[in-house]
Write a protein that holds these residues in place. Structure first.
Motif, mmCIF file in Angstrom:
data_model
loop_
_atom_site.group_PDB
_atom_site.id
_atom_site.type_symbol
_atom_site.label_atom_id
_atom_site.label_comp_id
_atom_site.label_asym_id
_atom_site.label_seq_id
_atom_site.Cartn_x
_atom_site.Cartn_y
_atom_site.Cartn_z
ATOM 1 N N LEU A 186 0.859 -1.181 0.000
ATOM 2 C CA LEU A 186 0.000 0.000 0.000
ATOM 3 C C LEU A 186 0.897 1.233 0.000
ATOM 4 O O LEU A 186 1.845 1.323 0.794
ATOM 5 N N GLU A 187 0.606 2.182 -0.897
ATOM 6 C CA GLU A 187 1.453 3.366 -1.016
ATOM 7 C C GLU A 187 0.589 4.621 -0.944
ATOM 8 O O GLU A 187 -0.391 4.757 -1.685
ATOM 9 N N PHE A 188 0.987 5.532 -0.053
ATOM 10 C CA PHE A 188 0.256 6.783 0.135
ATOM 11 C C PHE A 188 1.256 7.937 0.103
ATOM 12 O O PHE A 188 2.285 7.883 0.791
ATOM 13 N N ASN A 189 0.959 8.947 -0.689
ATOM 14 C CA ASN A 189 1.814 10.129 -0.760
ATOM 15 C C ASN A 189 1.233 11.211 0.136
ATOM 16 O O ASN A 189 0.172 11.775 -0.149
ATOM 17 N N MET A 190 1.948 11.496 1.221
ATOM 18 C CA MET A 190 1.425 12.415 2.229
ATOM 19 C C MET A 190 1.309 13.848 1.698
ATOM 20 O O MET A 190 0.494 14.630 2.197
ATOM 21 N N SER A 191 2.098 14.183 0.705
ATOM 22 C CA SER A 191 2.020 15.546 0.180
ATOM 23 C C SER A 191 0.698 15.792 -0.553
ATOM 24 O O SER A 191 0.320 16.944 -0.780
ATOM 25 N N SER A 236 6.582 15.967 4.714
ATOM 26 C CA SER A 236 6.080 17.152 4.013
ATOM 27 C C SER A 236 5.252 18.019 4.975
ATOM 28 O O SER A 236 4.787 17.548 6.013
ATOM 29 N N PRO A 237 5.040 19.302 4.630
ATOM 30 C CA PRO A 237 4.273 20.201 5.512
ATOM 31 C C PRO A 237 2.784 19.819 5.534
ATOM 32 O O PRO A 237 2.259 19.198 4.612
ATOM 33 N N TRP A 279 2.754 16.339 9.674
ATOM 34 C CA TRP A 279 2.046 15.056 9.760
ATOM 35 C C TRP A 279 2.556 14.160 10.889
ATOM 36 O O TRP A 279 1.895 13.179 11.251
ATOM 37 N N LEU A 280 3.717 14.449 11.432
ATOM 38 C CA LEU A 280 4.350 13.516 12.374
ATOM 39 C C LEU A 280 3.468 13.234 13.586
ATOM 40 O O LEU A 280 3.363 12.088 14.047
#
Length: 751
Positions: A526-531, A565-566, A574-575
């Motif tokens: 599963l791949e998610f791009n947080m940006s 990413s911001p 996101w942390l």
């Protein structure tokens, strides 16, 4: 010592073998499955057994000393008792195992009749061990008054033989038990197969007696033969760990060897062994460290270049075998007998290097034989036989030996300094070589093409190949974290690791290939791009997908790309939202708390190319509200992926060209470039100028992704040649490299 008078064999050197004896019991499992309760009286199973311990070692030494022209030694050791021993027999210790039929080789998994006929009995599970408090004395052969053994082999696995009240004083050639041994002009070799059990080794009187006779191991062999001259100790890396030595497992051959030498030098728990002039440490079927203080250099590592400690066993996981240490001991004994020299014969006039070669030959034979032990498995004569046989022919069978490399190991640090901490076998092997010439050959023929690479360990992770020690250790540490998590189902919180690198360096690819090498799942990650996430709800939706996969029984690999990413105008925003899933394995949706389930979180950096950069940023005061320190504390590991560009801040990156060569060969293989024969070796059919351009261009704009794109967009045909005319147009090439520079290099080479 008790026993019948020896049956002598004229003119043959005598070998005495003694130590603890065992019987290894095994339940032969029914084919295919464990029976259900209603099947218990209808599914056939068997109680099997064979002689182990020193009885097995005696058999191995006898077989090793019987070659084509006949016996080369008169071997006298512990002989099997008549018939099947009772479980209550007090002359032997007892081990218990489950035995099953497995494919002979990992590739023989199919269910054809031919494949089934090749199956071998191996251990599915070790059940336990029963050690007798005190063994009754085992009958063993005597020496007549005029006989002198050439060699004494003692098997002391720490089960009582070498302890107070044990049977070791009966052995001739050690210290006690033979009226004439003080008068022996030429004392025998003493091979001690030793298992350490802890710091209190000196409680064992056998080791006490030997240790008290060891003279300082420095300097030339003295005129009178001492215990140091005669003694060769064989032990294992695991035994050193059991005794309290801090020896890493399977990160790299360099790290394992240096850890052992440093611990022998500084750790009081194992420092006794540092007094041995000759010490052999087995790291399983794929590696052995030899300490021979009479030779120059004194430390030599022998290793299977395709594996490291533990990785061979993981790949050959269709059952397990034991007896590896006895097999190595028998191989060394055989080479010593073939050498025909005695301890006194190793006079200063005989080059120490010659004897070092003998020990080397024994170690290489032992490594090959240990592989054969696994390949052959136990033998059983018919379904009605309860006796199974260990493959004692392993030392005489003709087989394809492993690719054994050999390298000196630098002197250990005696003051706790970081001396030689970055040393590598790659550096040792290529020190005086033309790196570009080596890289060209790797690109065309693969990593095993150049002769100079025959001694270099190769890290294999699926389709990812690594030769640099730093990268290998980093990736293997992540691999170990994943193995530990996958093997312990009681661990329900996600395993969290971070991976950093420049854009396009293959961060996701590296972790995917580690998972592929473990054969942990056949499903896509599963791949998610947080940006691209706009709200916390997007993250909650992603975690639901993770939970759904976990509920299906999978352990999903989950990539959180650009996790740094911001979010909401805050860097590293996101942390904070990952703290609960990482720490507690839970996430909240409104008032409802959901478990995430067993999963592997991979946080791939987008704004930081190295962990140190991310750590400094996350720990700074200006990012206090991002909870960066709390996030870092919840990571179990990280890796910095190095791509085909020079590392930032590194003045010299000598192995950059080798990394490029390995990547290029991989891309050419996938593209189906045909092979041509050159001086008996197959290599990829590619123009020399194109290879040179790939290796020498200053920079790839998007790292590994750019290298792959150039190959992928070239005009190539399966089974065709890769010429200069195959390259993409200059404008297209300029997307990935400085096209003018790339083409100038390609056109300037004519090989």
């Amino acid at each position: 010592m008790t026993g019948d008078a020896p049956a002598t064999t004229p003119n043959l050197p005598i070998i005495i073998v003694d130590g603890d004896a065992t019987v290894d019991w095994a339940i032969g499992l029914p084919p295919g499955h464990f029976p259900q309760s209603e099947e218990r009286l209808t599914v056939r199973s068997s109680m099997l057994w064979h002689w182990g311990g020193t009885i097995l070692l005696t058999s191995l030494v006898k077989r090793a000393c019987r070659i084509d022209e006949g016996k080369i030694a008169d071997v006298r050791g512990l002989e099997p008792l008549r018939g099947c021993p009772a479980v209550s027999n007090r002359k032997v210790h007892h081990s218990f195992n489950l035995l099953d039929l497995f494919p002979r080789h990992p590739e023989d998994e199919d269910e054809t009749e031919d494949a089934r006929s090749k199956r071998r009995w191996r251990i599915r599970q070790f059940v336990g061990f029963h050690a007798q408090e005190k063994l009754d004395e085992f009958s063993s052969p005597n020496l007549s008054n005029d006989e002198v053994p050439r060699m004494v082999i003692l098997n002391d696995p720490g089960l009582g033989f070498g302890e107070i009240g044990g049977n070791w004083p009966r052995v001739p050639g050690v210290q006690f038990g033979h009226d004439n041994q003080d008068a022996w002009e030429d004392p025998p070799w003493l091979l001690l197969n030793l298992r350490l059990r802890g710091e209190a080794r000196r409680e064992g009187q056998l080791w006490n007696a030997i240790y008290s006779q060891l003279t300082p191991s420095e300097g030339a062999i003295s005129e009178s033969i001492t215990m140091a001259d005669r003694l060769i100790v064989i032990t294992t890396a695991q035994s050193l760990r059991d005794a309290g030595a801090e020896v890493s497992r399977g990160l790299s051959w360099e790290r394992s060897a240096q850890d052992i030498l440093n611990e022998l030098e500084r750790n009081e728990r194992v420092h006794d062994l540092a007094k041995c002039r000759r010490l052999i440490v087995s790291l399983g079927p794929s590696g052995v460290l030899l300490v021979d203080r009479s030779a120059t250099p004194p430390y030599t590592l022998y290793f299977d270049t395709d594996y490291t400690e533990g990785t061979w066993e993981r790949e050959h996981s269709d059952g397990k075998m034991f007896g590896y240490s006895q097999t190595l001991t028998a191989a060394i004994a055989r080479k010593l007998i073939e050498f025909r020299a005695t301890p006194r014969g190793l006079a200063p006039t005989l080059a120490a290097e010659r004897f070092h070669e003998v020990l080397s030959g024994g170690i290489e034979l032992g490594l090959s034989a240990m592989h054969q032990v696994y390949n052959q498995g136990f033998k059983r004569e018919g379904d009605n036989s309860s006796l199974i046989e260990f493959p004692v022919d392993c030392l005489n069978e003709i087989c394809i030996p492993p690719r054994v490399g050999k390298s000196r190991i630098p002197e250990p640090s005696r003051d706790g300094s970081q001396k030689n901490v970055g040393w590598s076998i790659l550096q040792e092997s290529l020190g005086g070589e033309d790196l570009y010439a080596t890289a060209r050959t790797i690109a065309l023929q693969g990593p095993q093409g150049p002769d100079v690479m025959a001694n270099v360990p190769l890290g294999k992770f699926g389709e990812l190949l690594i030769v640099d020690r730093r990268e290998m250790e980093a990736l293997r540490s992540i691999q170990s974290l994943l193995i530990d998590y996958l093997e312990h189902r009681e661990k329900i919180k996600p395993r969290s690791i971070a991976v950093f690198g420049s854009p396009g360096d293959g961060k996701s690819f590296a972790v995917k290939q580690i998972m592929e090498s473990l054969k942990a799942t056949s499903r896509e990650p599963l791949e998610f791009n947080m940006s691209q996430f706009q709200s916390v709800g997007d993250l909650v939706s992603a975690l639901h997908r993770v939970r759904d996969r976990a509920l299906e029984g999978d352990v999903p690999l989950v990539f959180w790309d650009e996790f740094d990413s911001p979010f909401q105008a805050q860097d590293l925003g996101w942390l904070r939202y990952f703290l609960a899933p990482m720490q507690d394995g839970k996430f909240q949706e409104g008032q409802i708390v959901h478990p995430v389930g067993r999963s592997i979180f991979v946080f791939a950096g987008g704004t930081s190319s190295r962990y140190d950069d991310f750590s400094r940023k996350a720990s700074s005061v200006s990012y206090k509200n991002s909870k960066g320190i709390d996030f870092i504390s919840r990571l179990q590991g990280y890796v910095d992926v190095v791509g085909p560009n020079a590392e930032e801040g590194v003045e010299m990156d000598p192995y950059l060209v080798l990394r490029r060569a390995l990547l290029l060969h991989s891309f050419l293989r996938r593209a189906g470039i045909k092979h041509v024969d050159l001086n008996g070796r197959k290599q990829k059919d590619i123009d020399g100028g194109v290879v040179e351009a790939f290796l020498r261009v200053s920079k790839y704009r998007s790292g590994t992704r750019s290298m792959e794109a150039i190959v992928d967009t070239s005009s190539l045909h399966k089974g065709g040649r890769f010429g200069r005319s195959s390259l993409p147009p200059q404008t297209q090439l300029d997307l990935h490299v400085d096209a003018a520079e790339f083409l100038r290099i390609a056109r300037g080479v004519s090989w």
